[in-house]
Scaffold this active site. Structure first.
Site, PDB file in Angstrom:
ATOM      1  N   TYR A   1       0.916  -1.371  -0.002  1.00 54.02           N
ATOM      2  CA  TYR A   1      -0.020   0.023   0.186  1.00 54.02           C
ATOM      3  C   TYR A   1       0.899   1.391  -0.098  1.00 54.02           C
ATOM      4  CZ  TYR A   1      -4.534  -2.270   0.444  1.00 54.02           C
ATOM      5  OH  TYR A   1      -5.774  -2.948   0.110  1.00 54.02           O
TER       6      TYR A   1
ATOM      7  N   LYS B   1       3.773 -15.827   3.406  1.00 51.58           N
ATOM      8  CA  LYS B   1       4.298 -16.540   2.286  1.00 51.58           C
ATOM      9  C   LYS B   1       5.654 -16.767   2.494  1.00 51.58           C
ATOM     10  CE  LYS B   1       3.019 -18.319  -1.555  1.00 51.58           C
ATOM     11  NZ  LYS B   1       2.083 -19.538  -1.874  1.00 51.58           N
TER      12      LYS B   1
ATOM     13  N   ASP C   1      -2.342 -18.753   1.137  1.00 48.26           N
ATOM     14  CA  ASP C   1      -3.022 -19.478   0.170  1.00 48.26           C
ATOM     15  C   ASP C   1      -3.917 -20.521   0.911  1.00 48.26           C
ATOM     16  OD1 ASP C   1      -0.349 -20.670   0.458  1.00 48.26           O
ATOM     17  OD2 ASP C   1      -0.394 -21.292  -1.494  1.00 48.26           O
TER      18      ASP C   1
ATOM     19  N   ASP D   1      -6.066  -7.512   3.311  1.00 53.41           N
ATOM     20  CA  ASP D   1      -7.387  -6.684   2.608  1.00 53.41           C
ATOM     21  C   ASP D   1      -7.844  -8.091   1.839  1.00 53.41           C
ATOM     22  OD1 ASP D   1      -8.706  -4.960   0.826  1.00 53.41           O
ATOM     23  OD2 ASP D   1      -7.610  -5.335  -0.811  1.00 53.41           O
TER      24      ASP D   1
ATOM     25  N   ASP E   1     -12.206  -9.905   3.029  1.00 56.34           N
ATOM     26  CA  ASP E   1     -13.178 -10.079   2.236  1.00 56.34           C
ATOM     27  C   ASP E   1     -13.760 -11.319   2.270  1.00 56.34           C
ATOM     28  OD1 ASP E   1     -13.230  -7.222   1.648  1.00 56.34           O
ATOM     29  OD2 ASP E   1     -13.538  -7.237  -0.547  1.00 56.34           O
TER      30      ASP E   1
HETATM   31  C1  IPM Z   1     -10.732  -1.965   2.574  1.00 51.94           C
HETATM   32  C2  IPM Z   1     -10.800  -1.365   1.175  1.00 51.94           C
HETATM   33  C3  IPM Z   1      -9.650  -0.372   1.003  1.00 51.94           C
HETATM   34  C4  IPM Z   1      -8.256  -1.232   1.069  1.00 51.94           C
HETATM   35  C5  IPM Z   1      -9.752   0.389  -0.435  1.00 51.94           C
HETATM   36  C6  IPM Z   1     -10.880   0.894  -0.765  1.00 51.94           C
HETATM   37  C7  IPM Z   1      -8.710   1.220  -0.711  1.00 51.94           C
HETATM   38  O1  IPM Z   1     -10.779  -2.303   0.064  1.00 51.94           O
HETATM   39  O2  IPM Z   1     -11.019  -1.194   3.374  1.00 51.94           O
HETATM   40  O3  IPM Z   1     -10.363  -3.082   2.443  1.00 51.94           O
HETATM   41  O4  IPM Z   1      -7.890  -1.925   0.044  1.00 51.94           O
HETATM   42  O5  IPM Z   1      -7.781  -1.233   2.106  1.00 51.94           O
HETATM   43 MN    MN Z   2     -10.733  -4.355   0.953  1.00 49.93          MN
END
Ligand code: IPM
Ligand code: MN
Length: 360
Positions: free
Chosen positions: A138, A197, A231, A255, A259
């Site tokens: 990042y 990793k 993974d 990140d 999700d």
């Molecule tokens: C999150 C989002 C952000 C990230 C984006 C919107 C920049 O996906 O908060 O996970 O990648 O951190």
């Molecule tokens: Mn995210």
């Protein structure tokens, strides 16, 4: 005199304002019950303001926000603004400038919520990901050379300093001591799993692994240690989520796996996170984004924002109030809502806020 917390509220874009309104409703109700005050100030940062003024964040905004005890954020992202501008200019900028070096993301299946994982319930899906939030890819250096030519080269480097890794792991170990499965009466050890990793990223994750073991041996021998390649961690998140307690990982992997975690816990309607600076100003948000297609209809699920508010109170030191909100949310998911999906809850956005607030 009642304790007062100064909260900066950034409702943001799309469905952000709708879910934040319900979060505020619940926060006000719990504050009244537990005898503290929330002094909330709104900031109009987001896509509309950018389109109107050409400015993503006003120059003094970071200094302004530093005066608050915490930040409560709805969502950032606008269909008329090119992707990247608001994310980098607001969300990532605040994370970096306020040095919110931890991104805390619980993956917890609440009662009554459908998980896409077959035969797994709230007993099995109950862990937390500590995502490093200030470094890695990042902020990695990078760039183009010979841009636009056939020989173009693009780089984006994964960069971590010992300082960044150490402070993140320290937080994760201490979090595991306080909130691990043993601490919560759900197991016989507090376990921290490092997700990396080391077989391919042999520099960056070597550093992570060395510090993980150094710190663990020297300062946190009571915390059990595990290691997973990222993974494989994805496989076990689907197949054996009950193995996990507290996981810690770098920014990019964090990140991605959070999700996956959000879907496993029932989707974006419920997943919340905290961008935490343990020594400074933290920021709490539902992790689902601004979902413009649902905005303005009163159908979006506000529970993720409500849970983000509960996480905020916990970090402010109002643990009991935080637990009260979470219990109310569990009551609502367990006994009321038909589904967590927008438009399918059986209630409107504000009715869901009322259900939670009335239980407090
Ligand atoms: C999150 C989002 C952000 C990230 C984006 C919107 C920049 O996906 O908060 O996970 O990648 O951190
Ligand atoms: Mn995210």
């Amino acid at each position: 005199m009642a304790k007062t917390y100064k909260i900066a509220v950034i409702p943001g874009d799309g469905t952000g304002p709708e879910v934040i309104a319900e979060g505020k409703k619940v926060l006000d109700a719990v504050a009244q019950k537990f005898g503290f005050k929330l002094d909330m100030h709104e900031f109009d940062y987001g896509g509309d303001r950018y389109l109107r003024t050409g400015e993503v964040l006003p120059r003094n905004s970071v200094d302004e926000l530093k005066k608050f005890d915490s930040i409560y954020l709805g969502a950032i992202g606008h269909p008329d603004v090119k992707p990247g501008i608001l994310e980098k200019g607001i969300l990532l900028k605040l994370r970096f400038e306020l040095d919110q070096y931890i991104n805390l993301r619980p993956v917890k299946l609440y009662p009554g919520v459908d998980s896409p994982l077959k035969d797994k319930g709230p007993e099995q899906i109950d862990y937390v990901v500590v995502r490093e939030n200030s470094g890695g890819m990042y902020t990695g250096t990078g760039g183009f050379s010979m841009r636009g030519t056939e020989h173009e080269v693009a780089t984006q480097n994964m960069v971590y300093s010992r300082h960044q890794v150490e402070r993140c792991l320290k937080y994760a170990f201490e979090y595991a001591q306080r909130h691990g499965k043993k601490a919560r009466g759900k197991g016989d050890s507090n376990t921290l799993g490092l997700v990396g990793k080391t077989n391919v990223l042999t520099f960056v994750f070597d550093l992570w692994e060395r510090i993980f073991n150094e710190l663990g041996d020297q300062k946190y021998p009571d915390v059990k240690r595990k290691y997973y390649h990222v993974d494989a961690a994805c496989m076990w998140m689907v197949k054996n989520p009950e193995w996990f307690d507290v996981l810690v990982t770098g920014n990019m992997f964090g990140d991605i796996i959070t999700d996956l975690g959000a879907m496993i816990q029932g989707g974006m309607g419920i997943a919340a996170g905290g961008n935490i600076n343990p020594e400074g100003v933290s920021m709490f948000e539902p992790i689902g984004g601004s979902t413009p297609k649902y905005s303005g209809q009163g159908i979006i699920n506000p529970l993720a924002a409500i849970v983000a508010g509960a996480m905020m109170l916990d970090t402010l030191g109002e643990a009991e109030a935080s637990v009260a909100i979470e219990n109310a949310v569990m009551e609502v998911t367990g006994k009321k809502l038909k589904s967590l999906s927008a438009g399918e809850m059986g209630y409107s956005t504000s009715e869901v806020g009322d259900l939670v607030a009335n239980l407090l």
